[in-house]
Design an enzyme around this catalytic site. Sequence first.
Site, PDB file in Angstrom:
ATOM      1  N   TYR A  87      55.181  -4.227 -39.475  1.00  0.00           N
ATOM      2  CA  TYR A  87      54.015  -4.754 -38.629  1.00  0.00           C
ATOM      3  C   TYR A  87      53.642  -5.957 -39.683  1.00  0.00           C
ATOM      4  O   TYR A  87      52.972  -5.593 -40.735  1.00  0.00           O
ATOM      5  CB  TYR A  87      52.961  -3.847 -38.598  1.00  0.00           C
ATOM      6  CG  TYR A  87      53.034  -2.771 -37.701  1.00  0.00           C
ATOM      7  CD1 TYR A  87      53.962  -2.796 -36.710  1.00  0.00           C
ATOM      8  CD2 TYR A  87      52.021  -1.679 -37.567  1.00  0.00           C
ATOM      9  CE1 TYR A  87      54.139  -1.616 -35.591  1.00  0.00           C
ATOM     10  CE2 TYR A  87      52.291  -0.716 -36.517  1.00  0.00           C
ATOM     11  CZ  TYR A  87      53.161  -0.533 -35.684  1.00  0.00           C
ATOM     12  OH  TYR A  87      53.570   0.488 -34.756  1.00  0.00           O
ATOM     13  N   GLN A  95      46.168 -11.314 -36.454  1.00  0.00           N
ATOM     14  CA  GLN A  95      45.220 -11.534 -35.897  1.00  0.00           C
ATOM     15  C   GLN A  95      43.811 -11.805 -36.666  1.00  0.00           C
ATOM     16  O   GLN A  95      42.855 -12.499 -36.381  1.00  0.00           O
ATOM     17  CB  GLN A  95      44.437 -10.721 -34.518  1.00  0.00           C
ATOM     18  CG  GLN A  95      45.714 -10.651 -33.531  1.00  0.00           C
ATOM     19  CD  GLN A  95      45.014  -9.782 -32.268  1.00  0.00           C
ATOM     20  OE1 GLN A  95      44.288  -9.086 -32.432  1.00  0.00           O
ATOM     21  NE2 GLN A  95      46.139  -9.745 -31.446  1.00  0.00           N
ATOM     22  N   ALA A 137      47.289   0.416 -21.827  1.00  0.00           N
ATOM     23  CA  ALA A 137      48.631  -0.470 -21.341  1.00  0.00           C
ATOM     24  C   ALA A 137      48.428  -2.127 -21.848  1.00  0.00           C
ATOM     25  O   ALA A 137      48.417  -2.824 -20.863  1.00  0.00           O
ATOM     26  CB  ALA A 137      48.314  -0.455 -19.690  1.00  0.00           C
ATOM     27  N   SER A 185      59.588   8.211 -33.126  1.00  0.00           N
ATOM     28  CA  SER A 185      58.992   7.125 -32.172  1.00  0.00           C
ATOM     29  C   SER A 185      60.068   6.855 -31.093  1.00  0.00           C
ATOM     30  O   SER A 185      61.113   6.123 -31.431  1.00  0.00           O
ATOM     31  CB  SER A 185      58.067   6.017 -32.839  1.00  0.00           C
ATOM     32  OG  SER A 185      57.670   5.313 -31.849  1.00  0.00           O
ATOM     33  N   ARG A 243      46.898 -11.164 -24.713  1.00  0.00           N
ATOM     34  CA  ARG A 243      48.268 -10.831 -24.906  1.00  0.00           C
ATOM     35  C   ARG A 243      49.348 -11.457 -23.683  1.00  0.00           C
ATOM     36  O   ARG A 243      50.327 -11.633 -23.938  1.00  0.00           O
ATOM     37  CB  ARG A 243      48.506  -9.211 -25.065  1.00  0.00           C
ATOM     38  CG  ARG A 243      50.034  -8.827 -25.310  1.00  0.00           C
ATOM     39  CD  ARG A 243      49.941  -7.391 -25.205  1.00  0.00           C
ATOM     40  NE  ARG A 243      48.957  -6.698 -25.938  1.00  0.00           N
ATOM     41  CZ  ARG A 243      49.282  -6.423 -27.450  1.00  0.00           C
ATOM     42  NH1 ARG A 243      50.427  -6.590 -27.867  1.00  0.00           N
ATOM     43  NH2 ARG A 243      48.233  -5.547 -28.165  1.00  0.00           N
ATOM     44  N   ASP A 283      47.574   4.798 -38.461  1.00  0.00           N
ATOM     45  CA  ASP A 283      48.725   4.412 -38.247  1.00  0.00           C
ATOM     46  C   ASP A 283      49.233   3.242 -38.482  1.00  0.00           C
ATOM     47  O   ASP A 283      48.257   2.086 -37.951  1.00  0.00           O
ATOM     48  CB  ASP A 283      48.959   4.813 -36.692  1.00  0.00           C
ATOM     49  CG  ASP A 283      50.581   4.568 -36.388  1.00  0.00           C
ATOM     50  OD1 ASP A 283      51.319   5.492 -36.714  1.00  0.00           O
ATOM     51  OD2 ASP A 283      50.989   3.591 -35.632  1.00  0.00           O
ATOM     52  N   SER A 324      49.500   2.299 -27.295  1.00  0.00           N
ATOM     53  CA  SER A 324      49.122   1.793 -25.828  1.00  0.00           C
ATOM     54  C   SER A 324      48.383   2.583 -25.118  1.00  0.00           C
ATOM     55  O   SER A 324      48.888   2.310 -23.725  1.00  0.00           O
ATOM     56  CB  SER A 324      50.309   1.004 -25.389  1.00  0.00           C
ATOM     57  OG  SER A 324      50.008   0.007 -24.557  1.00  0.00           O
ATOM     58  N   GLN A 345      34.577  -2.566 -30.803  1.00  0.00           N
ATOM     59  CA  GLN A 345      35.705  -2.062 -30.014  1.00  0.00           C
ATOM     60  C   GLN A 345      35.895  -0.672 -30.265  1.00  0.00           C
ATOM     61  O   GLN A 345      36.101   0.175 -29.392  1.00  0.00           O
ATOM     62  CB  GLN A 345      36.671  -2.835 -30.231  1.00  0.00           C
ATOM     63  CG  GLN A 345      36.684  -4.288 -29.690  1.00  0.00           C
ATOM     64  CD  GLN A 345      38.136  -5.194 -30.016  1.00  0.00           C
ATOM     65  OE1 GLN A 345      38.494  -5.156 -31.140  1.00  0.00           O
ATOM     66  NE2 GLN A 345      38.393  -5.950 -29.134  1.00  0.00           N
TER      67      GLN A 345
END
Length: 332
Positions: A54, A27, A208, A151, A227, A49, A205, A290
Site C-alpha cells: 500500500y 490521499q 463497494a 486474501s 474513485r 489492517d 470494500s 467518516q
Amino acid sequence: MQYRKLGNSGMFVSAIAYGNWTTHGEQIGQDAATSCVRTALDLGITTFDTADAYAATKAESALGEALHGVRRESVEIFTKVYFPTGDGKNDRGLSRKHIMESINGSLRRLQTDYVDLYQAHRYDYQTPLEETMQAFADIVRAGKAHYIGVSEWTVEEIRGGAALAEELGIRLVSNQPQYNMLWRVIEPEVVPLSQELGLGQIVWSPLAQGVLTGKYTPGGAAPAASRFSTESGQLKAEHPYVQTTVLERVQSLRPLAEQAGLSMAAFAVAWVLQNPNVSAAIVGASRPEQLEDNVTAASVVLEPALLAQVDQVLGNVVERDPAKVESFLQRP
C-alpha cells in the site's frame, strides 16, 4: 463496538477494522492519518489492517507512526505480503526469500516486534505452495506473527493451504475477500468451506468502493476527486459498479436504510456484518467523522425481512459467480 473471534482462533477483533489502503501515504498525510487512527481507537476500533504494497510501503510507516505510544497488546495489527514492494525480480510473490524479507520490512515500518495476523495478499502461481506455507510456519515459530491468513484465494487454494498449514503445526484462521451487497462471490463456496475449516472473513470494500454510500447518482456527475471520477468529472462508466442500472438500484436502498435508522454507508456495513462468518469489516477514512458514522453499524441487527427486501431491490445486479473470486484474475 462489538468484538468477534477471528474464525475459530482465540483472538478477538473489533467488528469494524480500520484499513489504510489508498489513504495513508496517498490521499492524506501523517497528521491526518494519526487523527483518524486515534479517533478509531476512541471509538473502540482495535483492529488495523494494512499491507506492505500500500502506497509503496508508506502506508505501513504511517500506521506505525500513528500507533506510536499505544499499548501494543491493546491492538491487533494485520499486514500482507505478495504484491511488488520494489523493482527487483524477487521483490514480489510468495517465495521464501520475499516473505522472509518482507516480514522484517513490515515490522520495521510498523514499529513493532510482531504482527497479529500475516496474510498472503494473493495466491502465487509461480511458487510451490509448500514453500510458501513453510515460510509462514517459520515466521509464526519465530514469534514475528501470531496467526496466518490469506486474501482472495479460491476454495481449492484455501483447502490446500489449510491442509499444509495443519501438517506444519499451524492453522489458517482468516480470509480477506471483497464482499458487499453487490459483490457476493464468496457466498456459494468460500464461506461454507471457511466455516468448515474455521476461517473467519475479514472483508474489504463493504461499501463497494463508495457506491453503496449513494454518492454516485444515475446520470449525475461524479463527486470531485472520487474513485470513479474521470479528469473531466464524469463517471468511469466502464466499471460494473457504476452502471446506470446498478446506481438506480442502489438509490432504491435509501428507504431501507432510513427504516433501519442508518446512513447508507452504515447500512451497507451493517449488512456485511449480518453474515455469521464475517469476523470484521474493513473501513477506510480520510476524515475522522467518516469513522463515527461507520461504527454505528457494529451493534445493529437487521431483521430477516429487511435483508430480504435488500435482495429484492438489488435483484440481478448482484454478482454471485464463484468463478470471479479475484485469484482467478491472477492466474498466468
